[in-house]
Design a protein around this motif. Structure first.
Motif, PDB file in Angstrom:
ATOM      1  N   LEU A 175       0.884  -0.964   0.088  1.00 26.26           N
ATOM      2  CA  LEU A 175      -0.015  -0.077  -0.207  1.00 26.26           C
ATOM      3  C   LEU A 175       0.858   1.102  -0.120  1.00 26.26           C
ATOM      4  O   LEU A 175       0.691   2.345  -0.833  1.00 26.26           O
ATOM      5  CB  LEU A 175      -0.898   0.024   1.260  1.00 26.26           C
ATOM      6  CG  LEU A 175      -1.869   1.073   1.327  1.00 26.26           C
ATOM      7  CD1 LEU A 175      -2.940   1.313  -0.018  1.00 26.26           C
ATOM      8  CD2 LEU A 175      -2.688   1.041   2.715  1.00 26.26           C
ATOM      9  N   ALA A 176       1.768   1.171   0.536  1.00 28.48           N
ATOM     10  CA  ALA A 176       2.841   2.642   0.746  1.00 28.48           C
ATOM     11  C   ALA A 176       3.705   2.526  -0.655  1.00 28.48           C
ATOM     12  O   ALA A 176       3.747   3.790  -0.898  1.00 28.48           O
ATOM     13  CB  ALA A 176       3.830   2.208   2.032  1.00 28.48           C
ATOM     14  N   LEU A 177       4.033   1.697  -1.032  1.00 28.91           N
ATOM     15  CA  LEU A 177       4.510   1.552  -2.499  1.00 28.91           C
ATOM     16  C   LEU A 177       3.647   2.332  -3.525  1.00 28.91           C
ATOM     17  O   LEU A 177       4.163   2.975  -4.209  1.00 28.91           O
ATOM     18  CB  LEU A 177       5.038   0.057  -2.869  1.00 28.91           C
ATOM     19  CG  LEU A 177       5.765   0.171  -4.121  1.00 28.91           C
ATOM     20  CD1 LEU A 177       7.104   1.117  -4.035  1.00 28.91           C
ATOM     21  CD2 LEU A 177       6.260  -1.063  -4.433  1.00 28.91           C
ATOM     22  N   ALA A 178       2.360   1.795  -3.350  1.00 33.06           N
ATOM     23  CA  ALA A 178       1.516   2.210  -4.264  1.00 33.06           C
ATOM     24  C   ALA A 178       1.267   3.479  -4.141  1.00 33.06           C
ATOM     25  O   ALA A 178       0.897   4.406  -5.304  1.00 33.06           O
ATOM     26  CB  ALA A 178       0.071   1.403  -4.300  1.00 33.06           C
ATOM     27  N   ILE A 179       1.106   3.993  -3.078  1.00 27.64           N
ATOM     28  CA  ILE A 179       0.761   5.423  -2.717  1.00 27.64           C
ATOM     29  C   ILE A 179       2.002   6.452  -3.003  1.00 27.64           C
ATOM     30  O   ILE A 179       1.838   7.310  -3.837  1.00 27.64           O
ATOM     31  CB  ILE A 179       0.529   5.761  -1.056  1.00 27.64           C
ATOM     32  CG1 ILE A 179      -0.931   5.278  -0.988  1.00 27.64           C
ATOM     33  CG2 ILE A 179       0.631   7.182  -0.898  1.00 27.64           C
ATOM     34  CD1 ILE A 179      -1.433   5.069   0.574  1.00 27.64           C
ATOM     35  N   SER A 180       3.261   5.727  -2.981  1.00 27.72           N
ATOM     36  CA  SER A 180       4.301   6.501  -3.563  1.00 27.72           C
ATOM     37  C   SER A 180       4.454   6.739  -4.815  1.00 27.72           C
ATOM     38  O   SER A 180       4.631   7.771  -5.287  1.00 27.72           O
ATOM     39  CB  SER A 180       5.666   5.894  -2.879  1.00 27.72           C
ATOM     40  OG  SER A 180       5.701   5.708  -1.551  1.00 27.72           O
ATOM     41  N   ILE A 211       1.830   6.565  -7.072  1.00 32.18           N
ATOM     42  CA  ILE A 211       0.924   7.381  -7.572  1.00 32.18           C
ATOM     43  C   ILE A 211       1.147   9.013  -7.171  1.00 32.18           C
ATOM     44  O   ILE A 211       1.034   9.761  -8.112  1.00 32.18           O
ATOM     45  CB  ILE A 211      -0.634   7.183  -6.813  1.00 32.18           C
ATOM     46  CG1 ILE A 211      -1.027   5.818  -7.371  1.00 32.18           C
ATOM     47  CG2 ILE A 211      -1.586   8.226  -6.919  1.00 32.18           C
ATOM     48  CD1 ILE A 211      -2.305   5.157  -6.619  1.00 32.18           C
ATOM     49  N   THR A 212       1.870   9.250  -6.126  1.00 27.36           N
ATOM     50  CA  THR A 212       2.437  10.430  -5.921  1.00 27.36           C
ATOM     51  C   THR A 212       3.253  10.979  -6.892  1.00 27.36           C
ATOM     52  O   THR A 212       2.997  12.338  -7.230  1.00 27.36           O
ATOM     53  CB  THR A 212       2.868  10.512  -4.315  1.00 27.36           C
ATOM     54  OG1 THR A 212       1.899  10.097  -3.572  1.00 27.36           O
ATOM     55  CG2 THR A 212       3.241  11.935  -3.735  1.00 27.36           C
ATOM     56  N   VAL A 213       4.089  10.205  -6.935  1.00 26.37           N
ATOM     57  CA  VAL A 213       5.251  10.670  -7.897  1.00 26.37           C
ATOM     58  C   VAL A 213       4.814  10.866  -9.439  1.00 26.37           C
ATOM     59  O   VAL A 213       5.306  11.717 -10.049  1.00 26.37           O
ATOM     60  CB  VAL A 213       6.355   9.521  -7.940  1.00 26.37           C
ATOM     61  CG1 VAL A 213       7.387   9.606  -9.207  1.00 26.37           C
ATOM     62  CG2 VAL A 213       7.413   9.327  -6.604  1.00 26.37           C
ATOM     63  N   ILE A 214       3.884   9.990  -9.918  1.00 27.07           N
ATOM     64  CA  ILE A 214       3.219  10.311 -11.143  1.00 27.07           C
ATOM     65  C   ILE A 214       2.378  11.459 -11.134  1.00 27.07           C
ATOM     66  O   ILE A 214       2.529  12.234 -12.023  1.00 27.07           O
ATOM     67  CB  ILE A 214       2.413   8.937 -11.516  1.00 27.07           C
ATOM     68  CG1 ILE A 214       3.127   7.850 -11.788  1.00 27.07           C
ATOM     69  CG2 ILE A 214       1.609   9.278 -12.608  1.00 27.07           C
ATOM     70  CD1 ILE A 214       2.451   6.426 -12.003  1.00 27.07           C
ATOM     71  N   THR A 215       1.658  11.617 -10.181  1.00 27.61           N
ATOM     72  CA  THR A 215       0.755  12.954  -9.936  1.00 27.61           C
ATOM     73  C   THR A 215       1.760  14.278  -9.898  1.00 27.61           C
ATOM     74  O   THR A 215       1.568  15.212 -10.561  1.00 27.61           O
ATOM     75  CB  THR A 215      -0.262  12.900  -8.878  1.00 27.61           C
ATOM     76  OG1 THR A 215      -0.971  11.677  -8.748  1.00 27.61           O
ATOM     77  CG2 THR A 215      -0.897  14.156  -8.651  1.00 27.61           C
ATOM     78  N   LEU A 216       2.663  14.245  -9.209  1.00 28.21           N
ATOM     79  CA  LEU A 216       3.575  15.268  -9.192  1.00 28.21           C
ATOM     80  C   LEU A 216       4.408  15.241 -10.370  1.00 28.21           C
ATOM     81  O   LEU A 216       4.698  16.753 -10.884  1.00 28.21           O
ATOM     82  CB  LEU A 216       4.507  15.225  -7.967  1.00 28.21           C
ATOM     83  CG  LEU A 216       4.146  15.294  -6.696  1.00 28.21           C
ATOM     84  CD1 LEU A 216       5.359  14.985  -5.740  1.00 28.21           C
ATOM     85  CD2 LEU A 216       3.466  16.680  -6.381  1.00 28.21           C
ATOM     86  N   SER A 217       4.932  14.491 -10.997  1.00 28.40           N
ATOM     87  CA  SER A 217       5.478  14.540 -12.477  1.00 28.40           C
ATOM     88  C   SER A 217       4.687  15.153 -13.501  1.00 28.40           C
ATOM     89  O   SER A 217       4.882  16.092 -14.168  1.00 28.40           O
ATOM     90  CB  SER A 217       5.706  13.209 -12.928  1.00 28.40           C
ATOM     91  OG  SER A 217       6.651  12.283 -11.998  1.00 28.40           O
ATOM     92  N   ILE A 218       3.182  14.689 -13.389  1.00 35.08           N
ATOM     93  CA  ILE A 218       2.081  15.092 -14.497  1.00 35.08           C
ATOM     94  C   ILE A 218       2.005  16.926 -14.172  1.00 35.08           C
ATOM     95  O   ILE A 218       1.893  17.642 -15.157  1.00 35.08           O
ATOM     96  CB  ILE A 218       0.999  14.550 -14.397  1.00 35.08           C
ATOM     97  CG1 ILE A 218       1.135  13.176 -14.944  1.00 35.08           C
ATOM     98  CG2 ILE A 218      -0.050  15.305 -15.065  1.00 35.08           C
ATOM     99  CD1 ILE A 218       0.048  12.308 -14.755  1.00 35.08           C
TER     100      ILE A 218
END
Length: 126
Positions: free
Chosen positions: A26-31, A33-40
């Motif tokens: 779960l922590a890896l998935a959240i990380s 998703i966060t990285v992808i969102t910030l990159s976008i």
């Protein structure tokens, strides 16, 4: 009795490991998703900033009269645009080239051509 305790402890430990794996997943998935969102978001803001900086503009020339006290450098400082020239020296060099000047000397009462950029179209076509 020993087998029952061993089996119970083994089941409890297995359940703990499964819970830890779920938590780490779960922590890896959240990380991710966060990285992808910030990159976008970063790419989006970068693109918007570039669009504002690189508005289409054209290079134009205008003639100005040299008055008493004017120098090539003072004229360049008055009309210098840092969006298109690195520094005033580069702009002075272009003014000299356009006017075929060998030195920085200019004479009051004469005219000089200076380049400038504008986003507005000065087209005379219908």
């Amino acid at each position: 009795m020993m087998n029952t305790n061993y089996v119970t402890r083994a089941l409890i430990n297995r359940q703990r490991r499964l819970n830890q794996i779920k938590l780490h997943t779960l922590a890896l998935a959240i990380s991710i998703i966060t990285v992808i969102t910030l990159s976008i978001l970063l790419i989006s803001f970068s693109t918007e900033a570039n669009d504002r900086v690189h508005q289409p503009s054209c290079k134009y020339y205008k003639s100005i009269e040299i008055t008493n006290g004017d120098t090539l450098w003072s004229i360049a400082n008055d009309h210098f645009d840092s969006a298109y020239y690195k520094n005033t020296r580069e702009y002075v060099s272009e003014i000299k080239k356009v006017n075929n000047l060998a030195s920085d000397e200019i004479v009051a009462g004469s005219y000089i051509i200076i380049p400038y950029y504008s986003a507005e179209s000065d087209s005379f076509l219908p």
